[in-house]
Design an enzyme around this catalytic site. Sequence first.
Site, short mmCIF file in Angstrom:
data_model
loop_
_atom_site.label_atom_id
_atom_site.label_comp_id
_atom_site.label_asym_id
_atom_site.label_seq_id
_atom_site.Cartn_x
_atom_site.Cartn_y
_atom_site.Cartn_z
N ASP A 40 -16.54 -60.57 31.21
CA ASP A 40 -17.12 -61.37 32.32
C ASP A 40 -18.58 -61.72 32.07
O ASP A 40 -19.21 -62.38 32.89
CB ASP A 40 -16.96 -60.64 33.67
CG ASP A 40 -17.82 -59.38 33.76
OD1 ASP A 40 -18.42 -58.98 32.74
OD2 ASP A 40 -17.88 -58.78 34.85
N ASP A 44 -21.15 -53.21 31.50
CA ASP A 44 -20.42 -52.35 32.44
C ASP A 44 -20.41 -50.90 31.93
O ASP A 44 -20.85 -50.62 30.81
CB ASP A 44 -19.00 -52.88 32.67
CG ASP A 44 -18.31 -53.23 31.37
OD1 ASP A 44 -18.28 -52.38 30.48
OD2 ASP A 44 -17.81 -54.38 31.23
N ASP A 113 -31.34 -44.43 39.75
CA ASP A 113 -32.38 -45.22 40.41
C ASP A 113 -32.12 -45.21 41.92
O ASP A 113 -31.07 -45.66 42.37
CB ASP A 113 -32.33 -46.66 39.87
CG ASP A 113 -33.69 -47.31 39.78
OD1 ASP A 113 -34.51 -47.06 40.67
OD2 ASP A 113 -33.92 -48.07 38.83
N ASP A 214 -37.64 -45.68 43.47
CA ASP A 214 -38.13 -47.06 43.36
C ASP A 214 -39.15 -47.38 44.46
O ASP A 214 -38.91 -47.09 45.63
CB ASP A 214 -36.93 -48.00 43.50
CG ASP A 214 -37.32 -49.46 43.40
OD1 ASP A 214 -37.65 -49.88 42.28
OD2 ASP A 214 -37.31 -50.16 44.42
N GLU A 268 -41.88 -44.13 40.91
CA GLU A 268 -42.43 -45.38 40.39
C GLU A 268 -43.78 -45.56 41.05
O GLU A 268 -43.87 -45.65 42.27
CB GLU A 268 -41.53 -46.58 40.73
CG GLU A 268 -42.05 -47.83 40.04
CD GLU A 268 -41.56 -49.13 40.65
OE1 GLU A 268 -41.08 -49.15 41.79
OE2 GLU A 268 -41.70 -50.15 39.96
N HIS A 335 -37.89 -52.81 32.60
CA HIS A 335 -37.21 -54.04 33.01
C HIS A 335 -38.12 -54.96 33.84
O HIS A 335 -37.69 -56.04 34.23
CB HIS A 335 -35.98 -53.66 33.85
CG HIS A 335 -36.35 -52.96 35.11
ND1 HIS A 335 -36.90 -51.68 35.11
CD2 HIS A 335 -36.33 -53.34 36.40
CE1 HIS A 335 -37.18 -51.33 36.35
NE2 HIS A 335 -36.83 -52.31 37.16
N ASP A 336 -39.33 -54.52 34.15
CA ASP A 336 -40.22 -55.32 34.99
C ASP A 336 -41.32 -56.04 34.20
O ASP A 336 -42.18 -56.68 34.82
CB ASP A 336 -40.90 -54.42 36.04
CG ASP A 336 -39.93 -54.05 37.17
OD1 ASP A 336 -38.98 -54.82 37.41
OD2 ASP A 336 -40.14 -53.00 37.80
C1 NOJ Z 1 -39.44 -51.97 41.41
C2 NOJ Z 1 -38.31 -52.27 40.46
O1 NOJ Z 1 -38.60 -51.72 39.21
C3 NOJ Z 1 -38.18 -53.78 40.43
O2 NOJ Z 1 -37.30 -54.21 39.43
C4 NOJ Z 1 -37.73 -54.23 41.79
O3 NOJ Z 1 -37.69 -55.64 41.81
C5 NOJ Z 1 -38.67 -53.74 42.88
N1 NOJ Z 1 -39.04 -52.37 42.72
C6 NOJ Z 1 -38.04 -53.87 44.23
O4 NOJ Z 1 -37.05 -52.90 44.38
#
Ligand code: NOJ
Length: 564
Positions: A40, A44, A113, A214, A268, A335-336
């Site tokens: 898809d 996964d 997470d 988070d 975080e 990932h940010d």
């Molecule tokens: C931090 C996360 O790492 C990010 O990817 C997310 O967009 C924001 N918090 C909101 O949850």
Amino acid sequence: MKPNDRNNTPVILEKDAKAWWKEGVLYQIYPQSFKDTTGDGFGDFQGVIQKLDYLESLGITMVWMNPFFGSPLVDNGYDVSNYTAIHPRYGTMEDFQEMLDGLHCRGIKFVLDVVVNHSSNEHPWFQQSRSSRDNPYRDYYHWWPAEKGTPPFRDSIFDPEGAWQFDQQTNAYYLHYFAKEQPDLNWENPKVRQEIYAIMKFWAEKGVDGFRMDAFQYASKDTTFPEWPKGHEKEYDKWYGMRPQLHDYLKEMYTEVIEPYNLFAVAEGAGTSFKDAHDLVDADRNELQVAYHFDCRDISKDLEGYQLSEFKAVFTKWDAAFKNNGWLAIYLSNHDVARLIDRYGNTDAAFRTPSAQMLNTFLLSMRGTPYTYYGDELGMTNIDMPKIEEYVDVSAIGDYNRAKAEGEDMDQFMKKLNFNSRENARTPMQWDSTKNGGFTEGKPWKKVNDNHQTINVVAQNKDPKSILNHFRKMVKLRKDNPVLVYGQYQILQESHSEIYAYTRTLDEQQVLVLLNFSKKQATITLEETTKTGTLLINNYDRLDAKEGQITLQPYQAIICELIN
Ligand code: NOJ
């Protein structure tokens, strides 16, 4: 008499206390981009299961996986509508359990997470909450009745329109620090907190080993919502984060969940000062175990790059502040943010391999739990996305709209976005050189970087000098040498403009780390370089040392055990 005297056991200072999460090497998996087995186009759990041997071969000991819960996916899963369900995209609860067991069999712990500063607006709690002012779930969220006028300004991280969203149904505004589809939960309500602990217990019962909290620093709010001075939002974390009550909630969470299940939790964010960070993680406070601060990622946001002096200063000051107490994560990417190598290394063909190896040497030789983001063990790079239409990320689109509204130069904005966007770091994992990099048989949710033909696991497995094999050697070196985990850090010749030099010392053992952060040869002379040493790792075949002077090749990285 102190309790320790009574037991006749030595007092253990926290700096000496050993812990699996201090000795761990963490690998972050963005599940939708790791490995697809259904065709898809989304990764996964079965894909992770297929790659368990690969994970084991890296030597990593912890996996943190981004959210995979029930969600409308406005923010790729950071908007949760069902905290105890698996989004069908990733598989079933049985698949989850199989994956978890598979990791555990290989000695790898799992970090979940936990996204509880906010939920999705599709969560049943919010659906109830917005339905009427006297609904029992009303105060699960923050509401401002419209008859009181416009609420005091609050800024939103994602929404250029601000953090209050008007909701017709009950003629009131609700608060969302992120997207309007991510309403903030009301942590001041004890019922909300109990709901959250129940969710954490649910996952603890399944066997997860830890949590990544988070956006947690924003959880507590002053629910009177006073007016704040104009421009306050420029110091976002100071105004929006780390209210004193947060610590009460963390202590409660520790007693309810962390301690009884013997878990690990990482925040975080770390507030805006060392004190804030210590208050989160010092062992005697019984709150969290680890925090990660943003200073290291904030020094490299611009196209112009970063200064090595600033880089050294950030890591040195944080290490000093946590010398005796508390523990931090060491990371450069996730990932940010855009890819590690584009931000701190060099993507030119001649330098890609040594610069990625040098950065991984750094991450795995510092004090603190190292975090590696999937693909950084291969030196995966940014992709080229010059047009806004190619973006799907809620934050990229929000920033674009904000810039447009503020009349910014949009060509320049797009150049920056193309470099900085977190979408760069979310492209599918590059397993081999076939179509779609071996990620999927279908159409990938996001295009695979064209360079998968050369940058991929199969190719790097075969090459003993690859970034991947260097990563494995570094992980092993760290695991075999407690000095790299617990040893004291000392920066050397801080003003050197190309080389980052430091020692790590534990009891009688001392290692010297020399990292050339530049694309030129660079020379250094230190008292330590005049000593005899055993080379533990080197990303080049050569090492030029003459009369105590060491010359490093571009991005050369060495670690040497000093013999005193
Ligand atoms: C931090 C996360 O790492 C990010 O990817 C997310 O967009 C924001 N918090 C909101 O949850």
